[in-house]
Write an enzyme that holds these catalytic residues in place. Structure first.
Site, PDB file in Angstrom:
ATOM      1  N   ASP A  25      -1.195  23.486  69.911  1.00  0.00           N
ATOM      2  CA  ASP A  25      -0.439  23.920  71.081  1.00  0.00           C
ATOM      3  C   ASP A  25       0.064  25.345  70.785  1.00  0.00           C
ATOM      4  OD1 ASP A  25       1.406  23.842  73.336  1.00  0.00           O
ATOM      5  OD2 ASP A  25       2.969  23.535  71.814  1.00  0.00           O
ATOM      6  N   ASP A  55       3.108  27.367  72.797  1.00  0.00           N
ATOM      7  CA  ASP A  55       4.577  27.514  72.921  1.00  0.00           C
ATOM      8  C   ASP A  55       5.316  26.459  72.101  1.00  0.00           C
ATOM      9  OD1 ASP A  55       5.481  29.466  75.261  1.00  0.00           O
ATOM     10  OD2 ASP A  55       3.579  28.547  75.828  1.00  0.00           O
TER      11      ASP A  55
HETATM   12  O1  M1P Z   1       3.078  25.716  77.043  1.00  0.00           O
HETATM   13  C1  M1P Z   1       4.260  25.032  77.290  1.00  0.00           C
HETATM   14  C2  M1P Z   1       4.792  25.336  78.666  1.00  0.00           C
HETATM   15  O2  M1P Z   1       5.203  26.687  78.722  1.00  0.00           O
HETATM   16  C3  M1P Z   1       5.802  27.044  79.901  1.00  0.00           C
HETATM   17  O3  M1P Z   1       6.927  26.234  80.089  1.00  0.00           O
HETATM   18  P1  M1P Z   1       8.398  26.787  80.428  1.00  0.00           P
HETATM   19  O4  M1P Z   1       8.236  27.963  81.324  1.00  0.00           O
HETATM   20  O5  M1P Z   1       9.059  25.610  81.102  1.00  0.00           O
HETATM   21  O6  M1P Z   1       9.065  27.117  79.141  1.00  0.00           O
HETATM   22  C4  M1P Z   1       4.871  26.830  81.073  1.00  0.00           C
HETATM   23  O7  M1P Z   1       3.820  27.753  81.011  1.00  0.00           O
HETATM   24  C5  M1P Z   1       4.324  25.425  81.059  1.00  0.00           C
HETATM   25  O8  M1P Z   1       3.316  25.302  82.032  1.00  0.00           O
HETATM   26  C6  M1P Z   1       3.761  25.076  79.731  1.00  0.00           C
HETATM   27  O9  M1P Z   1       3.374  23.732  79.726  1.00  0.00           O
END
Ligand code: M1P
Length: 240
Positions: free
Chosen positions: A8, A10
């Site tokens: 993953d 983020d």
């Molecule tokens: O990749 C994780 C998530 O990152 C973003 O989430 P948020 O803006 O809530 O922090 C979004 O791009 C989300 O779609 C994605 O799953």
């Protein structure tokens, strides 16, 4: 034994919606060049490049964006899925934006991506500070969990699935069109055990479908707290 790696982005390789740490970037670039490495994210490709940089993206064997609804090998788009949400879903989401008790709205509440939509009450235009405020308010109020449950139990949306991937939003897509698609594709391409690392392997989390799809005896699943933990785990794996 040779393995394929799936990460993953983020919360796993970077802080949420932020750039990768530069020292870790150099380490991860070398790892990606020497191993079979795929990335899987709810975000789209431009955001993945913004956070990781082009060299890492190019060094990986492939990148799954939009929760596995787009698959890229370098700059080549290998496949993408479509999703046309019913107007009743859009109406439902707009009503939730209007009815939320959170104090701030920044706009761009519904983002249309390939094969999915991303929904946020505070809005995707939120600053880092506003994101943090919403995240801590939501942790108390449980708004995202409640909205996700409302969608999942509404007959009109019985063909949909919802996951909470980041700090302020949720991803909505047809059932099964989630990160499990990345696992199936990597398996088809390599037929190797898969090592998966994600920070949202939890109920409603967008890494859970990928983890659940890893049913192979030699697959490995790691739930991480941040990129530092990912780095430690990678260092424990001998390079092939
Ligand atoms: O990749 C994780 C998530 O990152 C973003 O989430 P948020 O803006 O809530 O922090 C979004 O791009 C989300 O779609 C994605 O799953």
């Amino acid at each position: 034994m040779k393995k394929a790696y799936l990460f993953d982005i983020d919360g796993t390789l970077t802080p949420p919606r932020q750039e990768i740490d530069q020292k870790f970037a150099a380490f991860f670039l070398r790892f990606a060049k020497n191993n079979i490495v795929y990335l899987t994210t709810g975000s789209d490709r431009p955001k993945a490049i913004e956070q990781l940089g082009g060299s890492i993206i190019d060094a990986c064997n492939g990148v799954f964006t939009c929760c596995g609804n787009q698959f890229w090998e370098g700059e080549k788009l290998v496949y993408e899925r479509e999703f046309y949400p019913h107007p009743s879903l859009i109406k439902f989401l707009n009503e939730r934006v209007a009815g939320s008790k959170f104090h701030t709205r920044t706009g761009n509440h519904i983002e249309y991506r390939k094969g999915m939509i991303n929904f946020s009450v505070v809005g995707r235009n939120a600053t880092h500070e506003q994101r943090a405020l919403y995240e801590s308010w939501d942790a108390e109020a449980g708004e995202r969990k409640e909205i996700a449950a409302a969608i999942l139990t509404d007959e009109r949306f019985s063909n949909l699935d919802v996951s909470i991937g980041g700090m302020i939003s949720m991803d909505i897509y047809p059932a099964g069109r989630d990160k499990s698609q990345s696992v199936h594709t990597v398996r088809q391409l390599h037929g190797l055990p898969i090592v998966f690392m994600g920070d949202k392997i939890c109920p409603d989390g967008n890494d859970l479908p990928a983890a659940k799809a890893l049913t192979g005896m030699s697959d490995e699943i790691y739930s991480v707290n941040d990129w530092r933990m990912t780095e430690l785990l990678i260092k424990r794996h001998p390079e092939d």
